[in-house]
Design a protein around this motif. Structure first.
Motif, PDB file in Angstrom:
ATOM      1  N   PHE A   1     -47.198 -66.022   6.459  1.00  0.00           N
ATOM      2  CA  PHE A   1     -46.893 -65.796   7.867  1.00  0.00           C
ATOM      3  C   PHE A   1     -46.461 -64.335   7.974  1.00  0.00           C
ATOM      4  O   PHE A   1     -45.369 -63.976   7.550  1.00  0.00           O
ATOM      5  CB  PHE A   1     -45.790 -66.747   8.341  1.00  0.00           C
ATOM      6  N   SER A   2     -47.355 -63.492   8.502  1.00  0.00           N
ATOM      7  CA  SER A   2     -47.161 -62.043   8.469  1.00  0.00           C
ATOM      8  C   SER A   2     -46.989 -61.455   9.858  1.00  0.00           C
ATOM      9  O   SER A   2     -47.445 -62.013  10.854  1.00  0.00           O
ATOM     10  CB  SER A   2     -48.377 -61.366   7.814  1.00  0.00           C
ATOM     11  N   GLY A   3     -46.364 -60.313   9.880  1.00  0.00           N
ATOM     12  CA  GLY A   3     -46.231 -59.509  11.083  1.00  0.00           C
ATOM     13  C   GLY A   3     -45.958 -58.082  10.665  1.00  0.00           C
ATOM     14  O   GLY A   3     -45.870 -57.784   9.472  1.00  0.00           O
ATOM     15  N   GLU A   4     -45.818 -57.198  11.616  1.00  0.00           N
ATOM     16  CA  GLU A   4     -45.526 -55.807  11.293  1.00  0.00           C
ATOM     17  C   GLU A   4     -44.029 -55.555  11.348  1.00  0.00           C
ATOM     18  O   GLU A   4     -43.312 -56.176  12.127  1.00  0.00           O
ATOM     19  CB  GLU A   4     -46.242 -54.867  12.265  1.00  0.00           C
ATOM     20  N   ASP A   5     -43.565 -54.619  10.502  1.00  0.00           N
ATOM     21  CA  ASP A   5     -42.199 -54.154  10.631  1.00  0.00           C
ATOM     22  C   ASP A   5     -42.196 -52.957  11.581  1.00  0.00           C
ATOM     23  O   ASP A   5     -43.254 -52.569  12.100  1.00  0.00           O
ATOM     24  CB  ASP A   5     -41.579 -53.830   9.271  1.00  0.00           C
ATOM     25  N   ASP A   6     -41.040 -52.349  11.820  1.00  0.00           N
ATOM     26  CA  ASP A   6     -40.992 -51.253  12.789  1.00  0.00           C
ATOM     27  C   ASP A   6     -41.611 -49.961  12.272  1.00  0.00           C
ATOM     28  O   ASP A   6     -41.702 -48.969  12.997  1.00  0.00           O
ATOM     29  CB  ASP A   6     -39.565 -51.006  13.289  1.00  0.00           C
TER      30      ASP A   6
ATOM     31  N   ASP B   1     -44.800 -50.066  11.191  1.00  0.00           N
ATOM     32  CA  ASP B   1     -46.212 -50.448  11.266  1.00  0.00           C
ATOM     33  C   ASP B   1     -46.774 -50.947   9.936  1.00  0.00           C
ATOM     34  O   ASP B   1     -47.970 -50.854   9.681  1.00  0.00           O
ATOM     35  CB  ASP B   1     -47.091 -49.294  11.785  1.00  0.00           C
ATOM     36  N   ASN B   2     -45.925 -51.477   9.063  1.00  0.00           N
ATOM     37  CA  ASN B   2     -46.373 -52.053   7.799  1.00  0.00           C
ATOM     38  C   ASN B   2     -46.542 -53.551   7.952  1.00  0.00           C
ATOM     39  O   ASN B   2     -45.655 -54.230   8.482  1.00  0.00           O
ATOM     40  CB  ASN B   2     -45.341 -51.777   6.696  1.00  0.00           C
ATOM     41  N   LYS B   3     -47.668 -54.078   7.459  1.00  0.00           N
ATOM     42  CA  LYS B   3     -47.849 -55.522   7.443  1.00  0.00           C
ATOM     43  C   LYS B   3     -46.830 -56.117   6.477  1.00  0.00           C
ATOM     44  O   LYS B   3     -46.711 -55.681   5.329  1.00  0.00           O
ATOM     45  CB  LYS B   3     -49.261 -55.887   7.000  1.00  0.00           C
ATOM     46  N   THR B   4     -46.076 -57.103   6.945  1.00  0.00           N
ATOM     47  CA  THR B   4     -45.018 -57.708   6.140  1.00  0.00           C
ATOM     48  C   THR B   4     -45.167 -59.220   6.165  1.00  0.00           C
ATOM     49  O   THR B   4     -45.361 -59.811   7.216  1.00  0.00           O
ATOM     50  CB  THR B   4     -43.631 -57.326   6.708  1.00  0.00           C
ATOM     51  N   VAL B   5     -45.076 -59.847   4.994  1.00  0.00           N
ATOM     52  CA  VAL B   5     -45.064 -61.306   4.900  1.00  0.00           C
ATOM     53  C   VAL B   5     -43.619 -61.746   5.102  1.00  0.00           C
ATOM     54  O   VAL B   5     -42.771 -61.533   4.245  1.00  0.00           O
ATOM     55  CB  VAL B   5     -45.610 -61.798   3.547  1.00  0.00           C
ATOM     56  N   TYR B   6     -43.335 -62.347   6.256  1.00  0.00           N
ATOM     57  CA  TYR B   6     -41.968 -62.763   6.577  1.00  0.00           C
ATOM     58  C   TYR B   6     -41.646 -64.156   6.038  1.00  0.00           C
ATOM     59  O   TYR B   6     -40.483 -64.476   5.795  1.00  0.00           O
ATOM     60  CB  TYR B   6     -41.748 -62.726   8.085  1.00  0.00           C
ATOM     61  N   ALA B   7     -42.670 -64.989   5.851  1.00  0.00           N
ATOM     62  CA  ALA B   7     -42.467 -66.330   5.295  1.00  0.00           C
ATOM     63  C   ALA B   7     -43.768 -66.774   4.635  1.00  0.00           C
ATOM     64  O   ALA B   7     -44.857 -66.308   4.989  1.00  0.00           O
ATOM     65  CB  ALA B   7     -42.058 -67.321   6.387  1.00  0.00           C
ATOM     66  N   SER B   8     -43.653 -67.664   3.651  1.00  0.00           N
ATOM     67  CA  SER B   8     -44.851 -68.162   2.983  1.00  0.00           C
ATOM     68  C   SER B   8     -44.585 -69.537   2.377  1.00  0.00           C
ATOM     69  O   SER B   8     -43.440 -69.934   2.164  1.00  0.00           O
ATOM     70  CB  SER B   8     -45.312 -67.188   1.882  1.00  0.00           C
ATOM     71  N   ILE B   9     -45.675 -70.240   2.127  1.00  0.00           N
ATOM     72  CA  ILE B   9     -45.645 -71.536   1.457  1.00  0.00           C
ATOM     73  C   ILE B   9     -46.560 -71.412   0.242  1.00  0.00           C
ATOM     74  O   ILE B   9     -47.708 -70.986   0.373  1.00  0.00           O
ATOM     75  CB  ILE B   9     -46.119 -72.673   2.378  1.00  0.00           C
TER      76      ILE B   9
END
Length: 191
Positions: A61-66, A68-76
């Motif tokens: 479950f990814s989004g960008e940080d401030d 502009d880096n793609k970051t995985v915030y949660a995973s299974i």
């Protein structure tokens, strides 16, 4: 219908089994009227040489940080712990990003659930919250129960012990809670 394309090392687009989706969504729909199976997503690692600790699948479950880096915030993550035929074991880990570090916060394996907190502070640890979010709370409401069950010698499931939490008083400012420890004594549930 689908409009799926491979770009920059991953797939983008829509895979739509039943229509009506917006872009970048996947829907798996079953029209089976039977009660034996619903829609199923099968992540199958079909290895010619399976080994213990093989990663079986990973959902990010990814989004960008401030920045502009793609970051995985949660995973299974699913892992084959033991691939021996007849004694197979698996593990399912739930990870979240905590202060910039990917951390396993819950693991399911060997019939156990492990909760982990990486907090170094003195005021926090792993937490299990049972929240009864009632629109009309009342005195004596049961707000959570933990049951410890096993079989009796007749093969019947029996709750041998339990912990029950209830509300003694819901009045704001004078709230009371009740915690009961129960065990089975000579066939009778006893507090």
């Amino acid at each position: 219908t689908s409009s799926l394309k491979f770009k920059d090392g991953h797939f983008e687009g829509t895979v739509n089994v039943d229509g009506g989706l917006t872009p970048n969504q996947i829907s798996v729909t079953s029209t089976d009227a039977g009660n034996s199976k619903g829609p199923q997503l099968d992540l199958f690692r079909n290895s010619a040489t399976p080994a213990d600790s093989d990663a079986l699948g990973h959902i990010d479950f990814s989004g960008e940080d401030d920045g502009d880096n793609k970051t995985v915030y949660a995973s299974i993550l699913a892992t084959a712990l033991d691939v021996t035929n007849g004694t197979e074991d698996g593990s399912l880990k739930f990870n979240t990003m905590i202060a910039g570090t990917d951390s396993t916060v819950m693991e399911l394996s060997s019939g156990n659930v492990t909760l982990t907190s990486a907090d170094a502070g003195a005021t926090a640890g792993p937490v299990i919250e049972l929240h009864r979010n009632s629109a009309s709370p009342a005195d004596s409401d049961v707000i959570g129960t933990l049951d410890f069950a096993g079989e009796d010698d007749g093969g019947n499931k029996t709750i041998y012990a339990s912990i029950d939490a209830s509300i003694g008083d819901v009045t704001g400012g004078t709230e009371d809670g009740i915690l009961k420890f129960n065990t089975m004594v000579a066939g009778t549930d006893t507090t």
